[in-house]
Write a protein that holds these residues in place. Sequence first.
Motif, PDB file in Angstrom:
ATOM      1  N   HIS B  87       0.358  -1.227  -0.076  1.00  0.00           N
ATOM      2  CA  HIS B  87       0.033   0.080   0.194  1.00  0.00           C
ATOM      3  C   HIS B  87       0.597   1.212  -0.005  1.00  0.00           C
ATOM      4  N   LEU B  88       2.022   1.414  -0.433  1.00  0.00           N
ATOM      5  CA  LEU B  88       2.660   2.353  -1.142  1.00  0.00           C
ATOM      6  C   LEU B  88       2.068   3.759  -1.808  1.00  0.00           C
ATOM      7  N   PHE B  89       1.885   4.696  -1.458  1.00  0.00           N
ATOM      8  CA  PHE B  89       1.044   5.311  -2.207  1.00  0.00           C
ATOM      9  C   PHE B  89       1.707   5.899  -3.406  1.00  0.00           C
ATOM     10  N   PRO B  90       0.885   5.190  -4.930  1.00  0.00           N
ATOM     11  CA  PRO B  90       1.804   5.570  -5.756  1.00  0.00           C
ATOM     12  C   PRO B  90       1.879   6.354  -6.797  1.00  0.00           C
ATOM     13  N   HIS B  91       1.300   7.836  -6.242  1.00  0.00           N
ATOM     14  CA  HIS B  91       1.316   9.041  -6.933  1.00  0.00           C
ATOM     15  C   HIS B  91       2.387   9.879  -6.334  1.00  0.00           C
ATOM     16  N   LYS B  92       2.796   9.047  -5.373  1.00  0.00           N
ATOM     17  CA  LYS B  92       4.157   9.762  -5.029  1.00  0.00           C
ATOM     18  C   LYS B  92       5.237   8.914  -4.944  1.00  0.00           C
ATOM     19  N   TYR B 133       9.480   6.560  -9.035  1.00  0.00           N
ATOM     20  CA  TYR B 133       7.686   6.346  -8.189  1.00  0.00           C
ATOM     21  C   TYR B 133       8.043   4.814  -7.438  1.00  0.00           C
TER      22      TYR B 133
END
Lengths: 219, 240
Positions: B87-92, B133
């Motif tokens: 659950h990494l933040f994909p847009h960061k 990313y």
Amino acid sequence: MNLDFTQFIPSMPYILKGILVTLQIVILAGVLGFVLGIILSLLKISHIKILNWIADLYTSIFRGTPLVLQLMLIYYGSPQIIGYQIEPYTAAILSFGLNSGAYISEIIRAGILAVDKGQQEAAMALGVPYGKMMWDIILPQALKNILPALMNEFITLTKESAIVTTIGVMDIMRRSYQVGAENYSFFEPLLIAGLIYYLMVMTLTFLGKALEGRMRRSD
Amino acid sequence: MIKVDNLHKNYGKLEVLKGITTTIQTGEVVAIIGPSGSGKSTFLRCLNLLEAPTSGTILIENQDVTDKKTNIMKVRQNVGMVFQHFHLFPHKTVLQNLTYAPMKVKGLGRDSAEKIAYGLLNQVGLSEKAGEYPTRLSGGQKQRVAIARALAMEPKVMLFDEPTSALDPEMVKEVLEVMKTLANTGMTMAIVTHEMGFAREVADRVLFLDGGVLVEDSPPEEFFANPKSQRAQDFLQKML
Ligand SMILES: Nc1ncnc2c1ncn2[C@@H]1O[C@H](COP(=O)(O)OP(=O)(O)OP(=O)(O)O)[C@@H](O)[C@H]1O
Ligand SMILES: [Mg+2]
């Protein structure tokens, strides 16, 4: 078929000025609709029943009645609603903004629900409060996914904006119609209007694709 | 220290946790094992209130987190969690994944947040990925970033829910190594895992859950050599 465009050359600057009018209405209504769409979508996914209900009712009313009716209700109803007659231009922005807000809220809602549930959990586990989580984590991902649908809505808005003609806004449509009336020949100026709308839509489509490409950087 | 007393969790009529009582001391590493559906994830998720306990109490650092007056957000800042699917933040970017919560939640300045982040990326061996990313990373790298992201909040406790279960076999080791190092620094850890070797080597205690009941709570040497209950014996037979 005999077409004579040359007689309309002197009227071209007049018709082309309508592009600015149309663009202003579409952009301002688009911004209003977008902001409203975000707010309504957040109400729709809220856990508070009454908020869901309000947002759903709003959406069903604006989707369940003709846009031209909403436009006229706002324009002709303004003296009775707020006590004075608003400008056609204002009525156009308002009705288009309120209407597209209903459609955009559905698009954004679907976009939010499509974001992996794990994103919300990860943010919550880090102690991120709800508002920041929505704004910084969920909405950016939702918007990226729904960009094509939003662009579509914006294009629809551009085309539908021609109905503001009915309350006397001097947009591309009305100007072409007037030029036609003056020359007792409607066909050519309406064709010109058609070409202008088409080029505007093509430009929007192109801009949308470019924006989408930029947003896909992180993939 | 985490003190769990008579923790119950129901989903409607389904009773998933049937009164769990245990204490995890500061600096202790606890492995939570048990068959699928036994309530391991639910137990872990109750500890940082991703699930609301139905009844019972949970004290973290002597604060009753089940008390209505407790600020859940504050509690979560002290309890890091690592998920099976990262659950990494994909847009960061990787760096932004690490600095986001410290800056937005704790109000750290960018400089100090990035300093902490680079330190942690170095610790998990991913300094050179700071600007990437998440989609550009392998599973093992993602999970190491996820661990670093949780650590960036400088939590007192770390929870891991099957951190290696979604990984290709060749990537399991790099993640377990990072966790082992973390355990050696004295971090308090609760780890749901199917890696029996890891549990045996790193854990101070093993909690064996079955059907929402804490069936065994013993040191790994004892648990793996002589499981007391029939259910644990059967489970280990299948696992080993
Ligand atoms: N949100 C939920 N709503 C209803 N039932 C749930 C929910 N979450 C879990 N359960 C049920 O609770 C029980 C325990 O689930 P849990 O995920 O804690 O098990 P687990 O030990 O982590 O299993 P696994 O090893 O498969 O991850 C299961 O029967 C599951 O179906
Ligand atoms: Mg689980």
